[in-house]
Design an enzyme around this catalytic site. Sequence first.
Site, mmCIF file in Angstrom:
data_model
loop_
_atom_site.group_PDB
_atom_site.id
_atom_site.type_symbol
_atom_site.label_atom_id
_atom_site.label_comp_id
_atom_site.label_asym_id
_atom_site.label_seq_id
_atom_site.Cartn_x
_atom_site.Cartn_y
_atom_site.Cartn_z
ATOM 1 N N ASP A 202 0.850 -1.190 0.000
ATOM 2 C CA ASP A 202 0.000 0.000 0.000
ATOM 3 C C ASP A 202 0.879 1.232 0.000
ATOM 4 O OD1 ASP A 202 -2.087 -1.732 0.166
ATOM 5 O OD2 ASP A 202 -2.530 -1.381 2.274
ATOM 6 N N ASP B 196 -14.477 -5.393 -4.960
ATOM 7 C CA ASP B 196 -14.722 -5.601 -3.537
ATOM 8 C C ASP B 196 -16.143 -6.131 -3.419
ATOM 9 O OD1 ASP B 196 -12.242 -4.495 -2.733
ATOM 10 O OD2 ASP B 196 -13.059 -2.478 -2.996
#
Lengths: 201, 264
Positions: B11, B130
Amino acid sequence: MIAIVDYGMGNLRSVQKGFARVGHEAEITADPDRVANARGIVLPGVGAFGDAMINLGDAGLTSPIVKAVSEGVPFLGICLGLQLLFTESEELGVHRGLDLLAGKVCLFPEGQRIPQIGWNQIHIQRETPLLAGVPDGAFFYFVHSYYVSPSRKEDGIASTDYGIDYVAIAGAENVFGVQFHPEKSQDAGLKILSNFGNLAG
Amino acid sequence: MLAKRIIPCLDVKNGRNVRGVKFSADKDAGDPIDLARRYDAEGADELVFYDITASAEKRDIVAALVRRVSEEVFIPFTVGGGVRTFEDIRTIIEEGAEKASINSAAVRNPDIINEGSRSFGSQAIVGSMDAIRRGEEDESEGVWWEVVVDGGRTPTGKDAVAWAEELVQRGAGELVLNSIDADGTKDGYDVVFTRTVADRVNVPIVASGGCGGPDHMFDVLDRGQASAALAASIFHYEQYSIPEVKTYLANRGVTVRPRLDLGL
């Protein structure tokens, strides 16, 4: 100078960086004269076979490549660049290739996920300077939906198993092609770039 | 044999690691290149950079990151996180990444998948989603999974399995399935979701969300029929190393790629 042929088919910089990592200078070029005078020619590429042949022709690159290869200049096709070496492809209709190696390009049969994406092993069929120091069974990074089927068995240098046994490295004399991406295959791939750089002198 | 892939996810924000990373004193804990190099050296099969930069300079920041990674790391890598436009995809691919991963933008403008795959090939376009599990196993309608966007905050009403099929039909060459229920729990991937999608589409599936250890990876690669398992925390916080994970999987009969060191 090693010429990486730029004909609008995908990212070439990774290949150049791969050569740089193993100490070989390679130039990305779309100039037919630079290609004609190179000590080694690398034809990378991703995308559709038919588009690639059109782009090579429109850029005036087809004949310098064929001429240089017939004069003995070391040549390395990568991924689509391997497939373009062959006589014809069945990708989205039948298209003529460079025909430097006899054979055709076929779609993987059903039964496996397509495209094949990931690391697969090569099984070496015969020795070649391109594979010096690369162990049998080494893994390389593949991304493709089509595979090459040479007419002459001896043009197969190494095979890979993806539902079927197919040719992952093909070649004859100064002409080589690899279905995987040596520039993304860590040490195993860098070794092949290093070997090719040495062949190109 | 094609190996199952182990993919660490990094990330990043403004070109720096977001998560705290334990490093020896001489290493810069914030530079994603250092972390990428470590994962590469350990034998990661691929890397995913998930960029959460939210500034106007996002595209330039991502371009600089991708360029640096492709100079240092000779394994494939994917860039995702806020990929919205065709120009975003072009930047990512032309700077040297293999794949651009498109999530919320594909829900809002599905044609971006077609445009991207037409220009760069299906292999360069990852459809990422997602999803949240809905319904109960014992209800007559059974469970289904709903696509959510904006990091899980916004429900879309879309059925995730049908959306997976549409993404593939539009040209996505690979799918990343991230379970919002499992994400952050370390209780394991949503194996049923992964398997349900894997049975319906023919492209490789990358499972994401919930990894707490190599046993979870085994489950999702085996029963879940995933081609790859993505994980962040277990690697970032050094709970497991990539060689440990691969040894575990190999001992349970999963084909994995051993690290090959030719001294280059």
